[in-house]
Design an enzyme around this catalytic site. Structure first.
Site, short mmCIF file in Angstrom:
data_model
loop_
_atom_site.label_atom_id
_atom_site.label_comp_id
_atom_site.label_asym_id
_atom_site.label_seq_id
_atom_site.Cartn_x
_atom_site.Cartn_y
_atom_site.Cartn_z
N TRP A 42 95.93 51.84 32.91
CA TRP A 42 95.08 52.40 31.68
C TRP A 42 94.64 53.93 32.07
O TRP A 42 94.55 54.67 31.06
CB TRP A 42 93.82 51.57 31.59
CG TRP A 42 94.39 50.26 30.90
CD1 TRP A 42 94.43 48.83 31.31
CD2 TRP A 42 94.90 50.19 29.53
NE1 TRP A 42 94.77 48.04 30.56
CE2 TRP A 42 94.99 48.65 29.24
CE3 TRP A 42 95.36 50.75 28.48
CZ2 TRP A 42 95.60 48.25 28.06
CZ3 TRP A 42 95.93 50.46 27.25
CH2 TRP A 42 95.94 49.10 27.18
N LYS A 62 87.13 42.32 26.05
CA LYS A 62 87.09 41.69 27.26
C LYS A 62 85.86 41.07 27.67
O LYS A 62 85.71 39.96 28.18
CB LYS A 62 87.76 42.85 28.51
CG LYS A 62 89.14 42.93 28.50
CD LYS A 62 89.41 44.41 28.24
CE LYS A 62 90.97 44.47 27.92
NZ LYS A 62 91.47 45.72 27.78
N ASP A 80 85.96 54.80 31.73
CA ASP A 80 86.44 53.81 30.83
C ASP A 80 86.14 52.63 31.54
O ASP A 80 86.63 52.13 32.50
CB ASP A 80 87.95 54.06 30.76
CG ASP A 80 88.76 52.63 30.08
OD1 ASP A 80 88.00 51.79 29.70
OD2 ASP A 80 89.81 52.62 29.90
C1 LIG Z 1 92.25 46.72 27.53
C2 LIG Z 1 92.00 48.03 28.07
C3 LIG Z 1 91.94 49.51 27.29
C4 LIG Z 1 92.45 49.31 25.87
O1 LIG Z 1 91.83 48.86 25.18
P1 LIG Z 1 92.26 48.80 23.42
O2 LIG Z 1 90.99 48.48 22.85
O3 LIG Z 1 93.35 47.89 23.56
O4 LIG Z 1 92.43 50.35 22.95
C5 LIG Z 1 91.76 50.42 27.84
N1 LIG Z 1 91.13 50.58 29.14
C6 LIG Z 1 91.04 49.47 29.80
C7 LIG Z 1 90.51 49.30 31.30
C8 LIG Z 1 91.44 48.23 29.46
O5 LIG Z 1 91.15 46.90 30.14
#
Ligand SMILES: *Cc1c(COP(=O)(O)O)cnc(C)c1O
Length: 392
Positions: A128, A222, A198
């Site tokens: 990511w 999540k 993030d």
């Molecule tokens: C799942 C995830 C993403 C992507 O998320 P989307 O909402 O599908 O764009 C980005 N960063 C991390 C750390 C993730 O776990």
């Protein structure tokens, strides 16, 4: 059963039994280890189900009301207020609910905060982080301040490994590496350079000091709610850096000014985030959430570590994620067998990400401790049945 097989009471009994079985079947939930979208708190799902057709006092479903209605404004305001209360977000931070997933924030962060003549530091800790770097590079200069790629991203870099530029526009890091199973427990020190995080896969899993951050963003699917909404928490002085003339939808300043209502926001997803936050507040907020998450992760890591090498954790101990527990076995064949048998035993979603293989148990906030206990029992049993000749 007594009496004649076709007697009235026998039929009644059979019908009642069938109905009970049907409704038991309906409410039976598996242990959902999926990495995202992921398990949600049952009380939140039940409230959404109860009020789905008619929101109390409204006579319509939340799916049918105007996003400009008083009712939705109330839902949005409560979601924001609860998020502020639970996470301890100071008043000089904006909270924005946006569409487009965390992936759109890879673009928006750089578009809004990375000046054309400047550069930003990115810490590379896995897939990511790589995706964030890739998008930022399309918009400006990126300095990869550290990478643990040489160690297959099995750890978080140490502070002294970070080659930070004191003039960087910001430092970007990924607080939990969902695919590699590593997590930062102490933020990188960046001096006066704003920290951008993030936090998609560990937001709300433990207390954080929001004051240390310039921006925290997270897709909801999540730990916060369903897919479709992304939360952006942004220190308000950073809005002065947003260049003029950005596309409206991608402009933090405009989105913050309009308080997430520039266009139709993901109404239902925000409604569910509000229910999840209500649940989180009810159990005792982030200190209690952290206690539970630590307990669950410890249970599973202890099972891995005490298996005599039958199961091997992929992350270095100090970097082990409490959200995504990644581990491997001696062969891919055995791993496949493990995932398939676990699934048949109602332990669902244990396959590792296709890019890394192995196993991954995602233990997000709503995942119950009983599910971890069931997995640990299954692991012991599986090992016994499959360790003939192994390591002896
Ligand atoms: C799942 C995830 C993403 C992507 O998320 P989307 O909402 O599908 O764009 C980005 N960063 C991390 C750390 C993730 O776990």
């Amino acid at each position: 059963m007594t009496g004649t097989p076709y007697g009235r009471s026998a039929v009644k009994e059979a019908v009642a039994a069938a109905q009970a079985a049907a409704s038991a079947k309906k409410v039976e939930r598996v242990y959902n280890f999926n990495p995202g979208p992921a398990v949600l708190p049952v009380p939140a799902l039940e409230e959404a189900q109860r009020d789905l057709v008619t929101l109390p006092g409204v006579g319509m479903s939340v799916l049918e009301i105007s996003h400009r209605s008083k009712t939705f404004e109330g839902i949005l305001a409560e979601a924001e207020a609860d998020l502020r209360a639970v996470l301890g977000i100071p008043d000089n931070y904006k909270v924005i609910f946006l569409g487009g997933g965390a992936s759109l924030q890879f673009t928006m962060v750089a578009m809004n905060l990375l000046p054309r003549d400047g550069s930003a530091d990115y810490i590379h800790t896995g897939s990511w982080a790589a995706a964030a770097i890739k998008e930022a590079k399309k918009l400006g200069r990126v300095n990869v301040a550290a990478t643990t790629e040489a160690d297959k991203f099995s750890r978080i870099p140490r502070q002294e490994e970070l080659k930070l530029d004191p003039n960087a526009a910001y430092v970007h890091f990924t607080s939990n590496n969902t695919i590699e199973g590593t997590e930062w427990f102490v933020e990188p020190e960046t001096g006066s350079v704003p920290l951008v995080c993030d936090a998609s896969s560990d937001i709300l899993s433990r207390p954080i000091d929001v004051k240390k951050y310039g921006v925290v963003y997270a897709g909801a699917q999540k730990n916060m709610g369903p897919a479709g909404v992304t939360v952006v928490i942004l220190r308000d002085d950073l809005l002065a850096r947003v260049p003029a003339g950005l596309p409206s939808m991608l402009d933090y300043k405009l989105q913050a000014e309009k308080q997430s209502l520039y266009n139709t926001p993901p109404v239902f997803a925000i409604y569910l985030v509000r229910l999840v936050l209500k649940w989180l507040k009810g159990i005792g907020g982030l200190p209690e959430m952290e206690r539970r998450n630590r307990e669950k992760a410890d249970l599973l890591y202890n099972a891995i570590d005490s298996s005599g090498g039958f199961y091997r954790g992929t992350a270095e101990k100090a970097s082990r994620s409490r959200m995504n527990v990644t581990f491997r076995m001696a062969s891919e064949e055995l791993e496949k067998k493990f995932v398939d048998e676990a699934k048949a035993g109602k332990l669902v979603g244990l396959g590792g990400h296709r890019s890394v293989g192995g196993m991954r148990a995602s233990l997000y906030n709503a995942f119950p401790k009983e599910g971890v206990e069931a997995l640990v029992a299954f692991m012991k049993d599986f090992q016994q049945r499959n360790s003939t000749g192994y390591g002896t």
